[in-house]
Design a protein around this motif. Structure first.
Motif, PDB file in Angstrom:
ATOM      1  N   ALA A  11      30.309  17.873  38.263  1.00  0.00           N
ATOM      2  CA  ALA A  11      29.613  16.811  38.996  1.00  0.00           C
ATOM      3  C   ALA A  11      30.601  15.725  39.420  1.00  0.00           C
ATOM      4  CB  ALA A  11      28.503  16.232  38.130  1.00  0.00           C
ATOM      5  N   LYS A  12      31.570  15.477  38.551  1.00  0.00           N
ATOM      6  CA  LYS A  12      32.591  14.472  38.862  1.00  0.00           C
ATOM      7  C   LYS A  12      33.462  14.959  40.035  1.00  0.00           C
ATOM      8  CE  LYS A  12      35.739  12.349  35.793  1.00  0.00           C
ATOM      9  NZ  LYS A  12      36.122  12.292  34.364  1.00  0.00           N
ATOM     10  N   TRP A  13      33.761  16.273  40.022  1.00  0.00           N
ATOM     11  CA  TRP A  13      34.634  16.834  41.063  1.00  0.00           C
ATOM     12  C   TRP A  13      33.914  17.031  42.391  1.00  0.00           C
ATOM     13  CZ3 TRP A  13      36.999  21.390  37.749  1.00  0.00           C
ATOM     14  CH2 TRP A  13      37.953  20.853  36.862  1.00  0.00           C
ATOM     15  N   TYR A  14      32.693  17.583  42.307  1.00  0.00           N
ATOM     16  CA  TYR A  14      32.047  18.046  43.543  1.00  0.00           C
ATOM     17  C   TYR A  14      30.791  17.276  43.939  1.00  0.00           C
ATOM     18  CZ  TYR A  14      35.000  22.137  42.625  1.00  0.00           C
ATOM     19  OH  TYR A  14      36.051  22.966  42.371  1.00  0.00           O
ATOM     20  N   GLY A  15      30.363  16.340  43.145  1.00  0.00           N
ATOM     21  CA  GLY A  15      29.149  15.594  43.483  1.00  0.00           C
ATOM     22  C   GLY A  15      27.933  16.504  43.512  1.00  0.00           C
ATOM     23  N   ASP A  16      27.102  16.374  44.551  1.00  0.00           N
ATOM     24  CA  ASP A  16      25.857  17.155  44.641  1.00  0.00           C
ATOM     25  C   ASP A  16      26.106  18.660  44.727  1.00  0.00           C
ATOM     26  OD1 ASP A  16      24.391  14.922  44.472  1.00  0.00           O
ATOM     27  OD2 ASP A  16      23.990  14.715  46.632  1.00  0.00           O
ATOM     28  N   GLU A  17      27.262  19.043  45.273  1.00  0.00           N
ATOM     29  CA  GLU A  17      27.596  20.466  45.405  1.00  0.00           C
ATOM     30  C   GLU A  17      27.715  21.150  44.040  1.00  0.00           C
ATOM     31  OE1 GLU A  17      28.292  22.618  48.322  1.00  0.00           O
ATOM     32  OE2 GLU A  17      26.877  21.062  48.931  1.00  0.00           O
ATOM     33  N   ALA A  18      27.900  20.367  43.000  1.00  0.00           N
ATOM     34  CA  ALA A  18      28.076  20.909  41.647  1.00  0.00           C
ATOM     35  C   ALA A  18      26.894  21.788  41.248  1.00  0.00           C
ATOM     36  CB  ALA A  18      28.249  19.780  40.639  1.00  0.00           C
ATOM     37  N   ASP A  19      25.697  21.436  41.719  1.00  0.00           N
ATOM     38  CA  ASP A  19      24.502  22.186  41.345  1.00  0.00           C
ATOM     39  C   ASP A  19      24.511  23.627  41.834  1.00  0.00           C
ATOM     40  OD1 ASP A  19      23.185  20.438  39.739  1.00  0.00           O
ATOM     41  OD2 ASP A  19      22.191  19.400  41.403  1.00  0.00           O
ATOM     42  N   LYS A  20      25.324  23.892  42.844  1.00  0.00           N
ATOM     43  CA  LYS A  20      25.379  25.265  43.355  1.00  0.00           C
ATOM     44  C   LYS A  20      26.267  26.156  42.490  1.00  0.00           C
ATOM     45  CE  LYS A  20      24.258  24.541  48.187  1.00  0.00           C
ATOM     46  NZ  LYS A  20      24.786  24.471  49.532  1.00  0.00           N
ATOM     47  N   ILE A  21      27.167  25.542  41.732  1.00  0.00           N
ATOM     48  CA  ILE A  21      28.094  26.367  40.957  1.00  0.00           C
ATOM     49  C   ILE A  21      27.941  26.230  39.445  1.00  0.00           C
ATOM     50  CG2 ILE A  21      29.932  26.902  42.603  1.00  0.00           C
ATOM     51  CD1 ILE A  21      31.211  24.271  42.025  1.00  0.00           C
ATOM     52  N   ALA A  22      27.353  25.142  38.996  1.00  0.00           N
ATOM     53  CA  ALA A  22      27.167  25.002  37.547  1.00  0.00           C
ATOM     54  C   ALA A  22      25.742  24.556  37.253  1.00  0.00           C
ATOM     55  CB  ALA A  22      28.157  23.977  36.990  1.00  0.00           C
ATOM     56  N   ALA A  23      25.232  25.082  36.157  1.00  0.00           N
ATOM     57  CA  ALA A  23      23.860  24.728  35.775  1.00  0.00           C
ATOM     58  C   ALA A  23      23.858  23.428  34.985  1.00  0.00           C
ATOM     59  CB  ALA A  23      23.277  25.838  34.926  1.00  0.00           C
ATOM     60  N   LYS A  24      22.769  22.699  35.102  1.00  0.00           N
ATOM     61  CA  LYS A  24      22.583  21.526  34.253  1.00  0.00           C
ATOM     62  C   LYS A  24      22.403  22.010  32.811  1.00  0.00           C
ATOM     63  CE  LYS A  24      20.440  17.958  37.151  1.00  0.00           C
ATOM     64  NZ  LYS A  24      20.551  18.329  38.556  1.00  0.00           N
ATOM     65  N   PRO A  25      22.776  21.197  31.825  1.00  0.00           N
ATOM     66  CA  PRO A  25      22.585  21.640  30.436  1.00  0.00           C
ATOM     67  C   PRO A  25      21.120  22.003  30.169  1.00  0.00           C
ATOM     68  CG  PRO A  25      23.158  19.295  30.586  1.00  0.00           C
ATOM     69  CD  PRO A  25      23.406  19.885  31.921  1.00  0.00           C
ATOM     70  N   GLY A  26      20.930  23.098  29.436  1.00  0.00           N
ATOM     71  CA  GLY A  26      19.565  23.591  29.177  1.00  0.00           C
ATOM     72  C   GLY A  26      19.138  24.639  30.186  1.00  0.00           C
ATOM     73  N   PHE A  27      19.824  24.663  31.319  1.00  0.00           N
ATOM     74  CA  PHE A  27      19.431  25.591  32.382  1.00  0.00           C
ATOM     75  C   PHE A  27      20.451  26.707  32.579  1.00  0.00           C
ATOM     76  CE2 PHE A  27      17.247  21.634  33.260  1.00  0.00           C
ATOM     77  CZ  PHE A  27      15.973  22.057  33.582  1.00  0.00           C
ATOM     78  N   SER A  28      21.504  26.712  31.767  1.00  0.00           N
ATOM     79  CA  SER A  28      22.503  27.761  31.947  1.00  0.00           C
ATOM     80  C   SER A  28      22.086  29.039  31.240  1.00  0.00           C
ATOM     81  CB  SER A  28      23.855  27.330  31.382  1.00  0.00           C
ATOM     82  OG  SER A  28      24.721  28.449  31.363  1.00  0.00           O
ATOM     83  N   GLU A  29      22.255  30.142  31.944  1.00  0.00           N
ATOM     84  CA  GLU A  29      21.935  31.421  31.327  1.00  0.00           C
ATOM     85  C   GLU A  29      22.919  31.759  30.210  1.00  0.00           C
ATOM     86  OE1 GLU A  29      22.219  35.112  33.436  1.00  0.00           O
ATOM     87  OE2 GLU A  29      20.044  35.312  33.348  1.00  0.00           O
ATOM     88  N   HIS A  30      24.087  31.130  30.235  1.00  0.00           N
ATOM     89  CA  HIS A  30      25.062  31.386  29.170  1.00  0.00           C
ATOM     90  C   HIS A  30      24.543  30.921  27.804  1.00  0.00           C
ATOM     91  CE1 HIS A  30      28.455  33.065  31.414  1.00  0.00           C
ATOM     92  NE2 HIS A  30      28.056  32.297  32.424  1.00  0.00           N
ATOM     93  N   GLN A  31      23.610  29.992  27.816  1.00  0.00           N
ATOM     94  CA  GLN A  31      23.048  29.515  26.531  1.00  0.00           C
ATOM     95  C   GLN A  31      22.183  30.584  25.854  1.00  0.00           C
ATOM     96  OE1 GLN A  31      20.983  25.677  26.720  1.00  0.00           O
ATOM     97  NE2 GLN A  31      20.477  25.794  24.541  1.00  0.00           N
ATOM     98  N   THR A  32      21.749  31.598  26.615  1.00  0.00           N
ATOM     99  CA  THR A  32      20.927  32.662  26.011  1.00  0.00           C
ATOM    100  C   THR A  32      21.770  33.590  25.130  1.00  0.00           C
ATOM    101  OG1 THR A  32      21.270  34.246  27.823  1.00  0.00           O
ATOM    102  CG2 THR A  32      19.402  32.737  28.045  1.00  0.00           C
ATOM    103  N   GLY A  33      23.087  33.577  25.348  1.00  0.00           N
ATOM    104  CA  GLY A  33      23.945  34.517  24.616  1.00  0.00           C
ATOM    105  C   GLY A  33      23.823  35.935  25.146  1.00  0.00           C
ATOM    106  N   LEU A  34      23.237  36.069  26.337  1.00  0.00           N
ATOM    107  CA  LEU A  34      23.020  37.395  26.934  1.00  0.00           C
ATOM    108  C   LEU A  34      23.804  37.564  28.230  1.00  0.00           C
ATOM    109  CD1 LEU A  34      19.129  37.357  26.465  1.00  0.00           C
ATOM    110  CD2 LEU A  34      20.698  38.846  25.205  1.00  0.00           C
TER     111      LEU A  34
END
Ligand SMILES: [Zn+2]
Length: 312
Positions: free
Chosen positions: A208-231
């Motif tokens: 978000a610091k680097w890309y501003g609003d564009e950040a949402d297209k490449i990184a998920a907000k915390p709680g919304f990342s599929e990586h948190q599923t461990g799958l």
């Protein structure tokens, strides 16, 4: 004598006449009532033409009932026959199609996954009881407490970097996939796997610091990342990076084979309007063999699959 003979005759004629009139009236009434119960009458009353009624009558009974319980629409017949039509969403489809010039299947997919809303609008909690079929996307949120209880350390035979973890079932599937690819001289390397809520928070804030609003297209907000599923895993091969992975033999191999091990390409090309993510050739999600096969064969996203087959 004549007089007394005539009287019963008149009475007989009158009673016959009354019986006939009553009889005919009853049968006409019954006929009318039956007609009013018919699809022709009910559909005609709603405004459907003879041609449309013929078509509607060829549908399944439950489909006809949906039409009967809704006001006239010239696209409802077409809509109801689509593969991923969900009765509960009918009004939403009709509203959406009225306001947006979209292909019916696209409109159905968009409504089913909720992508008619802004990303992250009105999210619900991910149903973690679905285990390896759980959905994590921009409308399904994991709490900051959620972390899978069977996270397993990934050996550095399969990964770059330290502290890589996956859920047991996904790790076992990855190892099978790794070995199969290896036989064809292809090396699959995990370069990102499980991420905790806090780790995702750090990543998102950095982007978000680097890309501003564009950040949402490449990184998920915390709680919304599929990586948190461990799958989920981000896969690389030798001498590849995110930009070049799509051109690699490893990618081609995964494209043809990942589903055989229960993995799917989670954010495919041209599906950003449903997933909320730009194409990621490197991000794979374990969903199990049957679902992976269905998704591969039917070219749909997991978001669509979940909305149609899993979500209650
Ligand atoms: Zn990823």
């Amino acid at each position: 004598m004549e007089k007394t003979n005539k009287k019963p005759l008149i009475i007989t004629i009158i009673s016959i006449a009354i019986t006939l009139i009553v009889g005919i009236s009853i049968s006409l009434y019954v006929k009318d009532q039956n007609y009013k119960k018919s699809y022709d009458y009910k559909l005609g009353k709603l405004g459907y033409s003879k041609e449309e009624i013929t078509k509607i009558k060829s549908l399944k009974e439950e489909q006809i009932d949906i039409i009967l319980n809704h006001e006239y629409s010239d696209i409802i017949i077409d809509l109801i026959e689509r593969k991923y039509f969900l009765k509960k969403n009918l009004d939403k489809y009709l509203d959406y199609i009225k306001d947006n010039n979209k292909d019916l299947d696209d409109a159905i997919a968009i409504i089913n996954v909720g992508a008619n809303k802004e990303w992250y609008q009105d999210p619900v909690d991910t149903d973690i009881s679905k285990e390896n079929e759980m959905l994590s996307n921009k409308f399904h949120k994991l709490t900051n407490e959620y972390n899978p209880d069977d996270l397993t350390d990934i050996s550095n035979v399969y990964s770059y970097g330290e502290n890589q973890k996956l859920r047991r079932i996904a790790y076992d599937a990855f190892i099978s996939m790794f070995n199969a690819a290896k036989k064809e001289n292809i090396t699959l390397i995990i370069n990102s796997s499980y991420r905790s809520y806090e780790e995702q928070e750090e990543i998102y804030n950095k982007y978000a610091k680097w890309y501003g609003d564009e950040a949402d297209k490449i990184a998920a907000k915390p709680g919304f990342s599929e990586h948190q599923t461990g799958l989920s895993v981000d896969i690389q091969s030798y001498n590849t990076n995110r930009d070049t992975f799509e051109e690699s033999e490893a990618f081609k191999w995964l494209d043809n084979n990942a589903y055989k091990y229960g993995f799917i390409l989670r954010y495919p090309k041209d599906k950003e309007y449903l997933t909320g993510y730009a194409y990621e050739s490197w991000h794979y999600r374990y969903v199990g063999l049957d679902i992976a096969k269905y998704i591969k064969e039917n070219n749909i996203t997991f978001d669509e699959y979940y909305a149609y087959f899993i979500e209650e």
